[in-house]
Design an enzyme around this catalytic site. Structure first.
Site, short mmCIF file in Angstrom:
data_model
loop_
_atom_site.label_atom_id
_atom_site.label_comp_id
_atom_site.label_asym_id
_atom_site.label_seq_id
_atom_site.Cartn_x
_atom_site.Cartn_y
_atom_site.Cartn_z
N HIS A 143 -9.00 0.58 -6.46
CA HIS A 143 -9.88 -0.47 -6.94
C HIS A 143 -10.54 -1.08 -5.69
O HIS A 143 -9.95 -1.07 -4.60
CB HIS A 143 -9.11 -1.59 -7.64
CG HIS A 143 -8.28 -1.18 -8.80
ND1 HIS A 143 -7.00 -0.70 -8.66
CD2 HIS A 143 -8.53 -1.19 -10.13
CE1 HIS A 143 -6.49 -0.44 -9.85
NE2 HIS A 143 -7.40 -0.73 -10.76
N ASP A 177 -8.35 -3.49 -3.78
CA ASP A 177 -7.15 -2.93 -3.15
C ASP A 177 -7.39 -2.72 -1.66
O ASP A 177 -6.46 -2.78 -0.85
CB ASP A 177 -6.79 -1.56 -3.74
CG ASP A 177 -6.51 -1.59 -5.21
OD1 ASP A 177 -6.04 -2.63 -5.70
OD2 ASP A 177 -6.75 -0.57 -5.88
#
Length: 440
Positions: free
Chosen positions: A101, A104
């Site tokens: 993501h 992240d």
């Protein structure tokens, strides 16, 4: 940064008799099965969010695992340390792909999305620099449109036009990063695309807005050279009480309803399947027979718990049936992403490796046994014979769509009573599966 996982060697195949915990018993990357190398059948990927970011925090307690990698978390230095750790980890395991993501990768700036985007540019430059000369690349990417408080009422399904714009901005940026990193796919996981109560929800409005956002994403992605596959990852609940991408069948119907089925396929997660009341194989089969099985989040859930536990896969029965579907599908557009996390008490660097060895080995064993199941042929032969009544006569006319309701009715009235459909032989077929799994 020097070596991070200092006491852990490169993980190599040693065979099923090996007692070395840092070895593969079944995953032999170059072994050829049904005409392809095992590494081609099993394009494994590391989930950035679990492996490099998750510390074991839960609603009842603080983290138990140190994922700082020697650097202060919440900084760009820590973001780069995670890149260093991830690349070293993948090299030692022979994993070629990663998934992420957007947030992240870097600490998100809560005050200015432009700062977040600058950080994403910086970290992806660093990833490209560090992976240059290696075979490590991006499998797929996605935008986290569920963690930030702005998405409390959804992203594509939000009631706020401003929030909808922020969702669009995140998708646009991550599509650009996916192209930059050579990713094979882009995933929509609608973590907040659903409702808590119908008392305050316009379902039709929300679903049409979600579809429109996806259409704009496809249009923009293709315009910047993204040639990969878009995926939907079905999940029935959690965090929302009801999510619109409930399961594969629901998601496929949604895509077809809105004309998105030519660009999208399913990214099926095992734990999400069981939360929907299905088996992992069921979700793979429904996706496959609709021509929409594209990628897999490789994990498992605990049947005694009613939430998404994201455990590493460990059941060869499940992985055999999963690989059976994947082989029948001709492989995957995406890959096998370990959306899995070590258990909270398994809190050392060694446990990170043990977890991946477990997951890679059990899918390799599943591949071996699924190929044997297909080559054995008894189950497929039984299924073929089960429907033999459609090979001739009135059955053939039914399949050829060359009959009418009246003709079928006349046939039944003349027959007066049908013969038995025949035994399903479930227990016999289960014994064949057990024989292949454990008897050879």
């Amino acid at each position: 940064m020097g070596e991070i996982f200092k006491n852990i060697p490169e993980i190599k195949f040693e065979g099923k008799e090996s007692k070395n915990p840092f070895s593969f018993r079944y995953y032999d990357a170059d072994r050829v099965i049904m005409g392809k190398k095992m590494s081609e059948h099993l394009p494994f990927a590391m989930a950035w969010w679990h492996n490099l970011s998750a510390t074991g925090v839960d609603m009842f307690g603080a983290g138990t695992t140190d994922k700082s990698f020697g650097v202060k978390p919440g900084t760009m230095e820590h973001a780069k340390a995670k890149v260093d750790a991830g690349i070293e980890f993948m090299k030692k395991l022979g994993i070629k792909y990663y998934c992420f993501h957007d947030v992240d990768l870097i600490p998100e700036c809560s005050e200015d999305i432009n700062v977040t985007n600058e950080r994403l540019d910086e970290i992806t430059d660093y990833i490209l620099e560090k992976t240059k000369g290696t075979d490590i690349k991006c499998l797929w990417a996605t935008a986290n449109m569920f963690s930030n408080p702005r998405f409390m009422n959804g992203a594509g399904s939000t009631n706020s036009a401003e929030v909808y714009c922020f969702a669009a901005a995140q998708i646009k940026k991550v599509l650009e990063l996916t192209v930059k990193l050579g990713g094979r796919g882009y995933v929509f996981w609608g973590g907040r695309e659903g409702y808590e109560t119908l008392l305050n929800t316009d379902v039709k409005f929300e679903q049409e807005n979600i579809a429109n956002l996806m259409k704009m994403a496809v249009e923009y992605g293709r315009s910047i050279g993204f040639k990969g596959t878009f995926f939907i990852e079905p999940k029935p609940k959690e965090p929302m009480k009801h999510q619109y991408d409930f399961d594969a069948a629901t998601s496929i119907a949604f895509l077809k309803e809105h004309g998105l089925d030519k660009d999208f396929k399913m990214n099926i997660e095992a734990n999400h399947a069981t939360l929907a009341g299905h088996t992992f194989q069921h979700e793979l089969r429904i996706s496959r027979v609709n021509g929409m099985l594209g990628s897999v989040d490789a994990n498992t859930g605990d049947p005694m718990l009613g939430w998404d536990t994201d455990e590493f896969p460990h059941n060869a029965y499940d992985t055999t049936l999963a690989m059976y579907e994947i082989l029948k599908n001709g492989g995957l557009d995406g890959g096998l992403n370990f959306d899995s996390k070590s258990r909270r008490p398994s809190n050392t660097y060694e446990d990170m490796f043990y977890s991946f060895i477990l997951g890679m080995d059990v899918f390799a064993l599943g591949l071996i046994k699924a190929a044997e199941l297909i080559e054995d042929g008894r189950i497929e032969k039984f299924v073929e014979e089960k429907y033999a009544s459609y090979n001739e006569g009135i059955g053939k006319k039914i399949l050829e769509r060359s009959t009418t309701l009246s003709e079928l009715s006349d046939y039944a009235l003349k027959l007066k009573k049908p013969s038995s459909p025949g035994s399903g032989r479930q227990e016999y077929l289960q014994s064949i599966l057990n024989d292949i799994l454990f008897g050879r």
